[in-house]
Structure formats: structure tokens, C-alpha cells
Write an enzyme that holds these catalytic residues in place. Sequence first.
Site, PDB file in Angstrom:
ATOM      1  N   CYS A   1       6.141  -5.212 -20.044  1.00  0.00           N
ATOM      2  CA  CYS A   1       6.147  -4.190 -18.924  1.00  0.00           C
ATOM      3  C   CYS A   1       7.529  -4.596 -17.962  1.00  0.00           C
ATOM      4  CB  CYS A   1       5.558  -4.107 -18.367  1.00  0.00           C
ATOM      5  SG  CYS A   1       6.156  -3.478 -16.434  1.00  0.00           S
ATOM      6  N   GLY A   2       9.154  -3.720 -18.529  1.00  0.00           N
ATOM      7  CA  GLY A   2       9.771  -4.297 -18.007  1.00  0.00           C
ATOM      8  C   GLY A   2       9.770  -5.158 -16.348  1.00  0.00           C
ATOM      9  N   HIS A   3       9.458  -4.735 -15.882  1.00  0.00           N
ATOM     10  CA  HIS A   3       9.188  -4.703 -13.992  1.00  0.00           C
ATOM     11  C   HIS A   3       8.271  -6.211 -13.691  1.00  0.00           C
ATOM     12  CE1 HIS A   3      11.540  -1.267 -12.059  1.00  0.00           C
ATOM     13  NE2 HIS A   3      10.276  -0.472 -13.384  1.00  0.00           N
ATOM     14  N   CYS A   4       7.403  -6.348 -14.899  1.00  0.00           N
ATOM     15  CA  CYS A   4       6.046  -7.223 -14.884  1.00  0.00           C
ATOM     16  C   CYS A   4       7.102  -8.757 -15.038  1.00  0.00           C
ATOM     17  CB  CYS A   4       5.184  -6.841 -15.844  1.00  0.00           C
ATOM     18  SG  CYS A   4       4.129  -5.088 -15.645  1.00  0.00           S
TER      19      CYS A   4
END
Length: 227
Positions: free
Chosen positions: A54-57
Site C-alpha cells: 500500500c502506497g499510503h502505508c
Amino acid sequence: NGLTASVALLVLLACGAQSAAVVQLTDENFEHLTQAASGATTGDWFVKFYAPWCGHCIKIAPTWTELAKEIGNEVNIAEVDCTQNSATCSRFGIRGYPTLILFRHGKYYVHAGTRDVPSFVKWLTNEEFDTSVGKDVPTGPSFFSVLLGKFESKLQTLHLHKDPMYNSILIGMVLAAGVILPVFVLTWICVTVNDKKEVAEAAPAPGAAGAPSAAAPAEQPADKKNE
């Protein structure tokens, strides 16, 4: 003396560094460490539910580490990898990544504000924290649920084909074969046993009418008496 004071200082620094680290939670240790369902006897826990891809993670990871250093001695900062611990993530209905949840006194609160260290600290230490929006912590997953979750996690790591759709189809075929083959074997064993039982029941018992009798022994010639 000076040596004792130095040793004590090192111990305190080591303990402080350990408590400020992000805690890795899993299906096996989540409830044991957090005591979330029983009333949080180990303190408050602010947990990030995430997926490695996950990019946001990935973007929030440094912030999470900094937050642990900033407030880790007051609130436990932790994270759960949902690709490896699906039972825990299913328990709290995680659908998007990252999902940030505070566990406090048997309740849990989903964070929906700004994601930076000052905002997190303000939210966690707010004396007027709104407890009315808290939800009761659901009971922990059963052993079977944890086992099934591990199995699902392992399936997610299988890559039988580079195309995701074909990969899912192939995994489905493997699972179907794993179910059908044991059923076929068990059916064959039952049929074989029943056939043998029917044959044994149909055969007449020895001595019964129609049953073949053993051949009578041939008579031995009588010895002539000596006159």
C-alpha cells in the site's frame, strides 16, 4: 558510585528505547499484548493496520516510527500486517489501508483526522476525548479462525501465473482438487468395504444346506488277521 549511576542510566535508556519502538502485532500475540477485549490492562494501544504494498502505508511508515519515539512511553504504538494476519484484520472489519485504531478501556476508536505526529499526539492526549464514538471490542478469533487466516495469507503469496485472474483460477483449481480427491478416495474405500461385506454375507455358512461339504476320507483296507 559513578559506575553504578552509569549502569543505571544505560538501563533506563535501554528500557526507554525499547518502549518507544513500534510493536509488531500478529494473530497470535494481539490479544495477549493489548488485552483489548478485557479492558486494556496493558494501557492504550494505537494500532496501524496496513499492507506492505500500500502506497499510503509506505508513506506513513516514518511518521509512525517518529510517533512511537514521541509518545511511545504513554501510548503503545503498534502495527499489524494484514497480509499475514487476516484473522485480526477481519475481526475489526479492516477494508482499507492504512486503518488507524485506538484501543482504550475495552473500546476502539477509528482515527479519521490529519495524519502527522502533532495531530496524532493531540488526538491521543486530548482530555476531552469523545468516548461516545467508541465501539465495543469484539472477542478474539478462535484457534480455527487464526489457522484459516494463516491459510488464506499463504494462498495470497502463491503466484502460479503472472496474470492475477489466471492465478486466482489456478488456485481455485488446486483447492478444488484438494477437496475432491480425498472425497473420491473415501468413496472408493467405502464402496470396496461394502462390496466385500455383501460377498461375505451372501456366502452360505459351512454345514448349511447347499454348502459344499468336505470330502469323506477314503476307507483304509482292513488288515487280515493271521490265522
